[in-house]
Design an enzyme around this catalytic site. Structure first.
Site, PDB file in Angstrom:
ATOM      1  N   ARG A 163     -19.410 -42.025 -22.926  1.00 44.58           N
ATOM      2  CA  ARG A 163     -19.133 -40.656 -23.458  1.00 44.58           C
ATOM      3  C   ARG A 163     -20.206 -39.699 -23.019  1.00 44.58           C
ATOM      4  O   ARG A 163     -20.428 -38.955 -23.831  1.00 44.58           O
ATOM      5  CB  ARG A 163     -19.144 -40.804 -24.766  1.00 44.58           C
ATOM      6  CG  ARG A 163     -17.774 -41.689 -25.325  1.00 44.58           C
ATOM      7  CD  ARG A 163     -16.521 -41.282 -24.864  1.00 44.58           C
ATOM      8  NE  ARG A 163     -15.422 -42.322 -24.973  1.00 44.58           N
ATOM      9  CZ  ARG A 163     -15.319 -43.463 -24.107  1.00 44.58           C
ATOM     10  NH1 ARG A 163     -16.000 -43.477 -22.913  1.00 44.58           N
ATOM     11  NH2 ARG A 163     -14.450 -44.562 -24.304  1.00 44.58           N
ATOM     12  N   SER A 245     -11.064 -39.892 -31.402  1.00 48.87           N
ATOM     13  CA  SER A 245     -12.075 -40.492 -32.116  1.00 48.87           C
ATOM     14  C   SER A 245     -13.325 -39.405 -32.634  1.00 48.87           C
ATOM     15  O   SER A 245     -13.607 -38.796 -31.747  1.00 48.87           O
ATOM     16  CB  SER A 245     -12.784 -41.475 -31.412  1.00 48.87           C
ATOM     17  OG  SER A 245     -12.156 -42.643 -30.947  1.00 48.87           O
ATOM     18  N   GLU A 347     -18.229 -37.477 -31.632  1.00 49.86           N
ATOM     19  CA  GLU A 347     -18.083 -37.524 -30.203  1.00 49.86           C
ATOM     20  C   GLU A 347     -17.520 -35.837 -29.732  1.00 49.86           C
ATOM     21  O   GLU A 347     -17.783 -35.501 -28.751  1.00 49.86           O
ATOM     22  CB  GLU A 347     -16.603 -38.612 -30.059  1.00 49.86           C
ATOM     23  CG  GLU A 347     -16.392 -38.464 -28.475  1.00 49.86           C
ATOM     24  CD  GLU A 347     -15.159 -39.384 -28.336  1.00 49.86           C
ATOM     25  OE1 GLU A 347     -15.073 -40.761 -28.739  1.00 49.86           O
ATOM     26  OE2 GLU A 347     -14.167 -38.899 -27.676  1.00 49.86           O
TER      27      GLU A 347
HETATM   28  C1  LIG Z   1      -5.062 -37.804 -29.909  1.00 48.52           C
HETATM   29  C2  LIG Z   1      -6.435 -37.861 -29.093  1.00 48.52           C
HETATM   30  C3  LIG Z   1      -6.709 -38.952 -28.440  1.00 48.52           C
HETATM   31  C4  LIG Z   1      -7.908 -39.167 -27.576  1.00 48.52           C
HETATM   32  N1  LIG Z   1      -8.297 -40.185 -26.977  1.00 48.52           N
HETATM   33  C5  LIG Z   1      -9.390 -40.311 -26.289  1.00 48.52           C
HETATM   34  C6  LIG Z   1      -9.849 -41.427 -25.616  1.00 48.52           C
HETATM   35  O1  LIG Z   1      -8.951 -42.518 -25.620  1.00 48.52           O
HETATM   36  N2  LIG Z   1     -10.791 -41.334 -24.853  1.00 48.52           N
HETATM   37  C7  LIG Z   1     -11.467 -40.457 -24.620  1.00 48.52           C
HETATM   38  O2  LIG Z   1     -12.733 -40.302 -23.993  1.00 48.52           O
HETATM   39  N3  LIG Z   1     -11.401 -39.185 -25.226  1.00 48.52           N
HETATM   40  C8  LIG Z   1     -10.232 -39.018 -26.040  1.00 48.52           C
HETATM   41  N4  LIG Z   1      -9.741 -37.859 -27.013  1.00 48.52           N
HETATM   42  C9  LIG Z   1     -10.597 -36.667 -26.716  1.00 48.52           C
HETATM   43  C10 LIG Z   1     -10.209 -35.765 -25.351  1.00 48.52           C
HETATM   44  O3  LIG Z   1      -8.938 -35.861 -25.192  1.00 48.52           O
HETATM   45  C11 LIG Z   1     -10.924 -35.938 -24.159  1.00 48.52           C
HETATM   46  O4  LIG Z   1     -12.227 -35.951 -24.330  1.00 48.52           O
HETATM   47  C12 LIG Z   1     -10.406 -35.001 -23.033  1.00 48.52           C
HETATM   48  O5  LIG Z   1     -11.146 -35.175 -22.000  1.00 48.52           O
HETATM   49  C13 LIG Z   1     -10.758 -33.427 -23.389  1.00 48.52           C
HETATM   50  O6  LIG Z   1     -10.189 -32.814 -22.398  1.00 48.52           O
HETATM   51  P1  LIG Z   1      -9.604 -31.226 -22.977  1.00 48.52           P
HETATM   52  O7  LIG Z   1      -9.179 -30.639 -21.616  1.00 48.52           O
HETATM   53  O8  LIG Z   1      -9.074 -31.125 -23.987  1.00 48.52           O
HETATM   54  O9  LIG Z   1     -11.312 -30.813 -23.090  1.00 48.52           O
HETATM   55  P2  LIG Z   1     -11.602 -29.440 -24.370  1.00 48.52           P
HETATM   56  O10 LIG Z   1     -11.637 -30.025 -25.483  1.00 48.52           O
HETATM   57  O11 LIG Z   1     -10.963 -28.184 -24.046  1.00 48.52           O
HETATM   58  O12 LIG Z   1     -13.104 -29.231 -23.961  1.00 48.52           O
HETATM   59  C14 LIG Z   1     -14.139 -30.433 -24.238  1.00 48.52           C
HETATM   60  C15 LIG Z   1     -15.429 -30.022 -23.618  1.00 48.52           C
HETATM   61  O13 LIG Z   1     -15.357 -30.161 -22.435  1.00 48.52           O
HETATM   62  C16 LIG Z   1     -16.072 -28.770 -21.823  1.00 48.52           C
HETATM   63  N5  LIG Z   1     -15.134 -28.508 -20.655  1.00 48.52           N
HETATM   64  C17 LIG Z   1     -13.476 -28.416 -20.621  1.00 48.52           C
HETATM   65  N6  LIG Z   1     -13.251 -28.033 -19.299  1.00 48.52           N
HETATM   66  C18 LIG Z   1     -14.211 -27.919 -18.639  1.00 48.52           C
HETATM   67  C19 LIG Z   1     -14.689 -27.350 -17.239  1.00 48.52           C
HETATM   68  N7  LIG Z   1     -13.534 -27.199 -16.601  1.00 48.52           N
HETATM   69  N8  LIG Z   1     -15.874 -27.389 -16.678  1.00 48.52           N
HETATM   70  C20 LIG Z   1     -16.825 -27.518 -17.678  1.00 48.52           C
HETATM   71  N9  LIG Z   1     -16.748 -27.900 -19.078  1.00 48.52           N
HETATM   72  C21 LIG Z   1     -15.555 -28.064 -19.376  1.00 48.52           C
HETATM   73  C22 LIG Z   1     -15.614 -27.793 -23.229  1.00 48.52           C
HETATM   74  O14 LIG Z   1     -16.430 -26.846 -22.844  1.00 48.52           O
HETATM   75  C23 LIG Z   1     -16.230 -28.657 -24.154  1.00 48.52           C
HETATM   76  O15 LIG Z   1     -17.314 -28.931 -24.249  1.00 48.52           O
HETATM   77  C24 LIG Z   1      -8.611 -37.985 -27.470  1.00 48.52           C
HETATM   78  C25 LIG Z   1      -8.286 -36.623 -28.181  1.00 48.52           C
HETATM   79  C26 LIG Z   1      -7.196 -36.589 -28.919  1.00 48.52           C
HETATM   80  C27 LIG Z   1      -6.713 -35.490 -29.714  1.00 48.52           C
END
Ligand SMILES: Cc1cc2nc3c(=O)[nH]c(=O)nc-3n(C[C@H](O)[C@H](O)[C@H](O)COP(=O)(O)OP(=O)(O)OC[C@H]3O[C@@H](n4cnc5c(N)ncnc54)[C@H](O)[C@@H]3O)c2cc1C
Length: 355
Positions: A163, A245, A347
């Site tokens: 992570r 998580s 996380e």
């Molecule tokens: C129901 C649920 C299940 C999930 N299951 C998992 C799982 O199994 N495994 C796992 O690893 N995660 C999981 N997650 C967490 C999450 O979905 C992942 O970490 C996902 O990759 C986040 O993507 P996002 O676009 O929503 O990021 P955001 O929440 O919008 O951003 C997260 C971080 O990344 C940064 N960021 C986003 N886009 C960029 C970019 N283009 N450039 C630089 N920085 C950026 C943001 O500034 C922030 O710091 C889960 C979340 C939920 C709600």
């Protein structure tokens, strides 16, 4: 101008107002928006799907930039090298996985059902069911805000960990040094999956752990298992109003792991005898059952609780504030320290708040 609430942009549905809000639909648009905010000395929060952020009830007092660039380009496809595909940062991750499985591009099927955008996947080296994106990412093209220039990282330069990556380590309060523009994946061609490394998934697929299955079977079973744990975003299921998580699995020294009860799950975590523990098990054994916090007399007034399907997710039951979510998380973290002497770490990125 109407003020955008971050609660409307995050899967946990909490977070106060954005100082200003802009959506960028192309690489040029992203760079332009970042340069404009930086030149004005504005704090900058980058947001993709908002599924890994917990934002303060006071909101974010600067520019919130939503990455909304979509699409992908196949650069090469042959039976030897597989497919080299460049995905725009704003492209929905699960839509890409679905396309990959349908077109017999192997390697990302176990990462089905993870919410959010592709550009965020290298940030915390998104992973599940024994796979993570570091296994298939070839390169990540970014905008370096310190040098005001495009910078492309190869896989090894990203320094992926559990992570973690250099992109996450250089992000401060949601403001990254490197803004991801595109992610290039290198995926073998074929209908078979990558080796199934996760015991529960191998069992449901009826294959030996470490063997391959059909990728579309892997995707179907992963989606089914995830949904049963509230880990597929669903507007009708309050157990999914979370950041997934809330805590990472702790990685501890051998002697710390040895002090735990024998039945505590533990896995080798690289060199130096480090051991990865199960945060869900520790939480459960510290006395926090599924649904902890639902009681109206609890710290969150019943507005936030552990998921009723999984102890690792802190969920918004309706009307929760960021403070309510953190109150539940704090109580859980404190209880685990009291019972086992092990501190859990969050996380999701915490924006304007601390645990
Ligand atoms: C129901 C649920 C299940 C999930 N299951 C998992 C799982 O199994 N495994 C796992 O690893 N995660 C999981 N997650 C967490 C999450 O979905 C992942 O970490 C996902 O990759 C986040 O993507 P996002 O676009 O929503 O990021 P955001 O929440 O919008 O951003 C997260 C971080 O990344 C940064 N960021 C986003 N886009 C960029 C970019 N283009 N450039 C630089 N920085 C950026 C943001 O500034 C922030 O710091 C889960 C979340 C939920 C709600």
């Amino acid at each position: 101008m109407t003020q955008i609430q971050l609660s409307a942009l995050t899967t946990s549905a909490v977070g106060g107002p954005a100082g200003s809000y802009i959506e960028a639909r192309s690489e040029a648009g992203i760079i332009d928006a970042v340069r404009t905010a930086d030149a004005a000395g504005q704090p900058l929060l980058i947001i993709g799907g908002g599924s890994n952020l917990l934002v303060s009830d006071d909101g974010f007092p600067g520019t919130v930039l939503k990455i909304a660039s979509e699409g992908f380009t196949v650069n090469a496809e042959d039976s030897c090298g597989g497919v080299a595909v460049v995905v725009q940062a704003g492209h929905n991750w699960d839509a890409f996985v679905d396309h990959a499985v349908k077109h017999a591009w192997s390697g990302v099927e176990a990462l089905s059902g993870i919410p959010g955008a592709t550009g965020a996947t290298p940030v915390q080296n998104v992973g599940a069911y024994g796979a993570d994106v570091s296994q298939t990412i070839a390169a990540v093209r970014t905008w370096d805000r310190e040098r005001n220039a495009v910078k492309t990282f190869t896989n090894s330069e990203l320094k992926f960990g559990y992570r973690d990556s250099i992109l996450k380590r250089t992000t401060v309060n949601g403001s990254p040094r490197y803004v991801v523009l595109t992610v290039e994946f290198q995926l073998p061609l074929g209908r078979m999956s990558a080796p199934v490394r996760y015991a529960e998934l191998a069992r449901t697929l009826g294959v030996e752990q470490g063997r391959r299955a059909y990728s579309n079977d892997v995707r179907r079973e992963v989606l089914r298992l995830r949904a049963s744990k509230g880990m597929v975003w669903d507007a009708n299921d309050r157990d999914t109003y979370s950041t997934g998580s809330f805590f990472t699995n702790p990685i501890v020294a051998e002697d710390v792991a040895a002090r735990l009860p024998q039945q505590a799950p533990r896995y080798p975590a690289g060199a130096d005898g480090l051991t990865k523990l199960s945060a869900a098990w520790l939480i459960d054994q510290a006395g926090f059952a599924k649904g902890f916090g639902l009681d109206p007399d609890s710290v969150s007034g019943g507005r936030a609780s552990l998921s009723t399907k999984h102890t690792l997710a802190v969920t918004n039951r309706g009307g929760a504030s960021a403070a309510d979510m953190l109150a539940v998380a704090r109580e859980v973290r404190h209880g685990v320290v009291e019972r086992f002497g092990i501190e859990l770490h969050p996380e999701p990125l915490l924006i304007g708040v601390a645990l």
